[in-house]
Design an enzyme around this catalytic site. Structure first.
Site, PDB file in Angstrom:
ATOM      1  CG  HIS A   1      -2.264   0.757   0.799  1.00  0.00           C
ATOM      2  ND1 HIS A   1      -2.411   1.515  -0.087  1.00  0.00           N
ATOM      3  CD2 HIS A   1      -3.216   0.640   1.538  1.00  0.00           C
ATOM      4  CE1 HIS A   1      -3.705   2.214  -0.061  1.00  0.00           C
ATOM      5  NE2 HIS A   1      -4.308   1.596   1.146  1.00  0.00           N
TER       6      HIS A   1
ATOM      7  CG  ASP B   1      -3.278   4.334  -3.666  1.00  0.00           C
ATOM      8  OD1 ASP B   1      -2.800   4.023  -2.694  1.00  0.00           O
ATOM      9  OD2 ASP B   1      -3.185   5.402  -4.289  1.00  0.00           O
TER      10      ASP B   1
END
Length: 461
Positions: A434, A438
């Site tokens: 992350h 995304d």
């Protein structure tokens, strides 16, 4: 005439190896290029051939020992003369001398103290993110690999303060991981509130892999009392070198990358029918068995081309976008797991992918992979579905930022055009970092793979 057997260098970034098994005993005959011993390195397990024909006269490095490259590990006598000798086995900790335990651990085992925390180290003068190789006090440069320097930057570790146990004082991956675990040698920019695992002192020069395992276990003891592990009837067996490497890599990946997971499913009824129709002809024509993996690699390549962020690596505050699609394929072995890499998958047709997969998997299981064949992967695929797993949430293989997990292909009732139909379905899971990927990108990437699989148009012959 005698010939020295040396620990070979199995790649530019490999500077030591562990002898896991001698395939010949002192006094036994050996032919030139016949497998002589097995080694395990940071990258790959391999069988090492004999450099000469003759009789194995002496074993200088016993099984389980880790030594630098170019170390003489044995001697072959071409004339077959001379007494055969073997090096004494390395000293083992008491816990491993008695592998079978029945009942509670002894009081001495229960009272074993955790290792002391490393002494505070002075803060570095240079910035942690400097790109030039660091220097030790004076003019001596720190010898280290790009991976070690990247780990040092990401964890604000001053390499000039990390003792090097590699060849020539080189700071190895094990040294930097021990420094990270210990929380020592931190730069001035390290957050004061950052929490780290229990301290593990850096290994002394020449420390063996077994010693590193003991240190990791000692750190674990401080969080989990031994009496919660040793009870009733149990046995204790040491980890293999490969198992220790897997453990190191998985812990490192979970520490470095914030893992997020996305799940989708694809209707692969068309692919199942195509494979059933063509598998006999495919094997007869090409000499290779037809599997589902090339379909998923082709779909992954299309996804990586459309969303290059998923085909990247993280270097501090930089994102490295890879132009090649080097796909690592997890291969389950009887003694562990390895991820050989299909290089430049975007340049291969379906047959080329199938042949590359079959070749790498076969040589992985026979310990004939080369170190470069498990390096430079940009994206990984693992297939727990081949063992019947419905789905899995795999750990990212560093320095990748994503890994695709394939579930088992099975028939399920689904709704098609407002009617219930029986279709061959597969769950797809994506574990992604992350820091750079995304959820929106991840699900678009998965959507691209799903569309490609459900609308396959390419020829497989």
């Amino acid at each position: 005439m005698s010939t020295n057997v040396i620990m070979p260098q199995m790649g530019e970034s490999i500077f030591e190896g562990t002898i896991t098994k001698w395939l010949k005993k002192p006094g036994e005959k050996v032919e030139r290029d016949e497998p002589l011993f097995e080694i395990s390195t940071d990258k790959v397990d391999a069988e090492i051939p004999s450099p000469a024909a003759g009789v194995l006269k002496e074993i200088k490095v016993s099984e389980g020992q880790t030594v630098p490259i170019q170390t003489v590990v044995g001697v072959i006598d071409a004339d077959g003369a001379g007494a055969a000798t073997v090096a004494p086995a390395p000293a083992k900790p008491q816990a491993k001398e008695e592998p079978m335990h029945l009942g509670e651990p002894t009081k001495a085992e229960m009272a074993k103290p955790a290792p002391p925390a490393p002494a505070p180290r002075p803060a570095p003068v240079a910035a942690a993110g400097a790109s030039a190789p660091p220097q030790r006090p004076g003019t001596e440069k720190v010898r280290s690999s790009p991976l070690v320097r990247r780990l040092a930057r990401e964890n604000s570790i001053d390499l000039t303060q990390v003792p090097g146990t590699g060849a020539g004082g080189r700071v190895s991956k094990r040294d930097i991981l021990s420094a990270i675990e210990g929380g020592g040698a931190r730069g001035q920019q390290a957050p004061a509130s950052a929490s780290r695992p229990a301290a593990v002192p850096p290994p002394a020069a020449g420390a063996s892999q077994a010693r590193l395992g003991e240190q990791a276990h000692a750190a674990f003891e401080s969080a989990v009392p031994r009496e919660r592990m040793y009870f009733g009837n149990y046995s204790v067996e040491p980890m293999s070198v490969m198992r220790q490497k897997i453990a190191e890599h998985m812990v490192l990946s979970k520490r470095v990358s914030p893992h997020v997971y996305s799940i989708d499913e694809a209707d692969v009824t068309g692919l199942v029918k195509l494979r059933n129709q063509k598998k006999d002809e495919f094997e007869r024509t090409t000499g290779s068995k037809l599997t589902f993996m090339p379909f998923f690699i082709r779909a992954a390549v299309e996804g990586l081309r459309a969303f290059p962020t998923v085909n990247s690596s993280v270097d501090g505050t930089n994102i490295v976008y890879h132009r090649e699609c080097n796909i690592g394929i997890a291969v389950a072995l009887d003694w562990g797991l390895i991820v050989p890499v299909v290089k430049n998958a975007e340049e291969k047709n379906f047959l080329g992918l199938q042949r590359a997969i079959n070749d790498l998997a076969e040589r992985a299981r026979s310990k004939r992979l080369k170190p470069e064949e498990v390096q430079e992967g940009t994206f990984s695929i693992t297939n727990p579905g081949v063992f019947g797993g419905l789905m899995g949430l795999p750990v990212i293989s560093q320095p990748n930022v994503a890994i695709l997990g394939l579930g088992t292909i099975e028939k399920r009732p689904v709704v098609v055009d407002d009617a219930i139909a029986i279709r061959s379905m597969v769950y797809l899971t994506l574990s992604y970092d992350h820091r750079v990927v995304d959820g929106a990108i991840a699900h678009q990437f998965m959507g691209k793979i799903k569309h490609f699989l459900e609308n396959w148009t390419e020829s497989i012959l």
